[in-house]
Design a protein around this motif. Structure first.
Motif, PDB file in Angstrom:
ATOM      1  N   GLU A   1       0.846  -1.199   0.000  1.00 28.42           N
ATOM      2  CA  GLU A   1       0.000   0.000   0.000  1.00 28.42           C
ATOM      3  C   GLU A   1       0.878   1.244   0.000  1.00 28.42           C
ATOM      4  OE1 GLU A   1      -3.587   1.713  -0.466  1.00 28.42           O
ATOM      5  OE2 GLU A   1      -3.188  -0.440  -0.323  1.00 28.42           O
ATOM      6  N   HIS A   2       0.557   2.164  -0.895  1.00 27.85           N
ATOM      7  CA  HIS A   2       1.425   3.334  -1.059  1.00 27.85           C
ATOM      8  C   HIS A   2       0.610   4.507  -1.588  1.00 27.85           C
ATOM      9  CE1 HIS A   2       5.274   5.430  -1.801  1.00 27.85           C
ATOM     10  NE2 HIS A   2       4.644   5.953  -2.838  1.00 27.85           N
ATOM     11  N   SER A   3       0.926   5.681  -1.094  1.00 32.21           N
ATOM     12  CA  SER A   3       0.344   6.924  -1.603  1.00 32.21           C
ATOM     13  C   SER A   3       1.483   7.893  -1.849  1.00 32.21           C
ATOM     14  CB  SER A   3      -0.645   7.515  -0.597  1.00 32.21           C
ATOM     15  OG  SER A   3      -0.964   8.851  -0.936  1.00 32.21           O
ATOM     16  N   ASP A   4       1.570   8.428  -3.058  1.00 35.35           N
ATOM     17  CA  ASP A   4       2.637   9.389  -3.349  1.00 35.35           C
ATOM     18  C   ASP A   4       2.477  10.663  -2.537  1.00 35.35           C
ATOM     19  OD1 ASP A   4       4.118   8.118  -5.798  1.00 35.35           O
ATOM     20  OD2 ASP A   4       1.984   7.840  -6.164  1.00 35.35           O
ATOM     21  N   PHE A   5       1.245  10.990  -2.166  1.00 36.35           N
ATOM     22  CA  PHE A   5       0.989  12.197  -1.384  1.00 36.35           C
ATOM     23  C   PHE A   5       1.216  11.920   0.104  1.00 36.35           C
ATOM     24  CE2 PHE A   5      -1.458  15.438   0.783  1.00 36.35           C
ATOM     25  CZ  PHE A   5      -1.301  16.562  -0.005  1.00 36.35           C
ATOM     26  N   PHE A   6       0.669  10.808   0.606  1.00 42.69           N
ATOM     27  CA  PHE A   6       0.753  10.492   2.026  1.00 42.69           C
ATOM     28  C   PHE A   6       1.917   9.545   2.311  1.00 42.69           C
ATOM     29  CE2 PHE A   6      -3.746  11.744   1.638  1.00 42.69           C
ATOM     30  CZ  PHE A   6      -3.817  12.687   2.664  1.00 42.69           C
ATOM     31  N   HIS A   7       3.087   9.924   1.842  1.00 44.32           N
ATOM     32  CA  HIS A   7       4.286   9.140   2.108  1.00 44.32           C
ATOM     33  C   HIS A   7       5.261  10.007   2.889  1.00 44.32           C
ATOM     34  CE1 HIS A   7       7.236   5.951   1.546  1.00 44.32           C
ATOM     35  NE2 HIS A   7       8.118   6.889   1.267  1.00 44.32           N
ATOM     36  N   THR A   8       5.705   9.508   4.041  1.00 47.24           N
ATOM     37  CA  THR A   8       6.609  10.261   4.904  1.00 47.24           C
ATOM     38  C   THR A   8       7.860   9.438   5.176  1.00 47.24           C
ATOM     39  OG1 THR A   8       5.840   9.419   7.052  1.00 47.24           O
ATOM     40  CG2 THR A   8       4.530  11.169   6.014  1.00 47.24           C
ATOM     41  N   ARG A   9       8.749   9.993   5.959  1.00 50.61           N
ATOM     42  CA  ARG A   9       9.981   9.256   6.297  1.00 50.61           C
ATOM     43  C   ARG A   9       9.679   7.988   7.100  1.00 50.61           C
ATOM     44  NH1 ARG A   9      12.597  13.687  10.215  1.00 50.61           N
ATOM     45  NH2 ARG A   9      11.356  15.028   8.841  1.00 50.61           N
ATOM     46  N   TYR A  10       8.489   7.931   7.677  1.00 53.12           N
ATOM     47  CA  TYR A  10       8.091   6.755   8.449  1.00 53.12           C
ATOM     48  C   TYR A  10       7.332   5.740   7.594  1.00 53.12           C
ATOM     49  CZ  TYR A  10       9.299   9.969  12.188  1.00 53.12           C
ATOM     50  OH  TYR A  10       9.969  10.857  12.987  1.00 53.12           O
TER      51      TYR A  10
END
Length: 358
Positions: free
Chosen positions: A36-45
């Motif tokens: 599961e991945h979101s280019d917008f909701f992707h952080t260092r965590y």
């Protein structure tokens, strides 16, 4: 490179995908073949969770932006553009500043400390503009990152301690996305995603639209068609990476969890199986009201993580482009023909000159 309809190996374990059907399948991830991945909701965590927090934030941010744009209206936008652009301006930077300054009150309400707005100015200057990061020494980038995290974390903490009855800006929405237990530095990165989308993505789409209008024979076409064709030819978000969660086959290629699949809107949207003269600037192709339903048109992604404000952004860019072209006799002087390629794809630098209409 192979035809845009193929999956192309672009690295040791990297495959770029230009097939529209498979691209949509990867992005929608209905069968769970990808992490599961979101280019917008992707952080260092990693992936920002829970999904309910994303949905709440998306819904509230869209509502706030829609209300903001409707409240200002076309006259206010024309006056703003007229006040921002002089007789000459340098692009694409001017486009980034134009979209950022227009939407800044939606990012930070007027009662926020002026120092926060100055901080956002610095971030745009040093991290958003085309080639900005390459022009900064490493120590300055690290200092800006530290300072940004510290000051925006403090601002988010203040929002959480003193909640408003209803959010007045994006900072409020991010701060209250999932309660005060959320790591503040992670929320900072989500807020920065909004900043980068507003100043970077919207600004670059505007710049591409103006560049293409000015470097091709004039066409008596609506600005909306020009924006759609700019999004098709030169998608700002030109690569969307996904990691397989399990071994499987895609477009005849066997993939494993060590691989990365890059959905490449640039390739997909130039696929000759879906477009006539796919490499040509033909805004008139959008005369067909069903053209935007072409499965090989994914400039805002596809599936559950498609940009929730895609229609608002497209309309705003069209309104801004119209406002610029109405300023007088407008001329684009290109200083190259190669895009500036980084995480976002920016147009070649160009000068915009405006002379009052006779």
């Amino acid at each position: 490179m192979a035809d845009a309809g193929d999956i192309v190996q672009t690295g040791r374990n990297e495959y770029s995908l230009g097939n529209a059907a498979d691209a949509r399948s990867v992005l929608s991830n209905a069968d769970g073949s990808y992490a599961e991945h979101s280019d917008f909701f992707h952080t260092r965590y990693g992936y920002f969770e829970p999904r309910s927090a994303q949905l709440k934030m998306r819904r509230e941010a869209r509502g706030l932006l829609k209300e903001f744009l409707q409240a200002r209206g076309p006259d206010a936008l024309r006056d703003f553009v007229r006040g921002q652009l002089g007789a000459t301006s340098q692009w694409p930077d001017a486009g980034n500043w134009l979209s950022y300054r227009y939407l800044l009150p939606a990012l930070l309400a007027s009662d926020r400390p002026p120092s926060l707005r100055r901080l956002l100015d610095q971030i745009v200057q040093r991290s958003v503009l085309a080639n900005a990061r390459a022009r900064q020494p490493r120590w300055r980038r690290m200092w800006l990152q530290f300072n940004t995290t510290l000051r925006l974390s403090n601002a988010i903490g203040a929002c959480q301690r003193h909640p408003r009855v209803s959010p007045l800006d994006i900072l409020d929405i991010v701060a209250h996305s999932d309660g005060p237990e959320r790591r503040q530095d992670e929320l900072v990165e989500v807020f920065l995603s909004f900043l980068f989308a507003i100043s970077g993505s919207v600004g670059f789409v505007l710049a591409w639209s103006l560049y293409l209008w000015g470097t091709h024979p004039r066409r008596d076409t609506p600005v909306e068609w020009i924006v759609q064709e700019a999004l098709r030819l030169w998608p700002v978000a030109w690569q969307l990476g996904r990691r397989p969660a399990q071994a499987h086959e895609l477009s005849g290629v066997k993939l494993d969890v060590a691989d990365e699949v890059v959905v490449c809107p640039y390739m997909v949207q130039r696929n000759a199986a879906y477009w006539t003269e796919p490499a040509e600037f033909r805004p008139e192709r959008w005369a067909d009201p069903e053209a935007w339903r072409n499965p090989a048109f994914i400039p805002f992604g596809h599936g559950a993580h498609r940009c929730v404000a895609a229609d608002l952004a497209t309309q705003l860019v069209g309104d801004m482009l119209r406002s610029v072209l109405e300023l007088g006799d407008v001329e684009v002087i290109a200083h190259g023909d190669r895009p500036v390629v980084a995480s976002a794809m920016a147009p070649p630098p160009f000068t915009l000159t405006i002379r009052p209409s006779r």
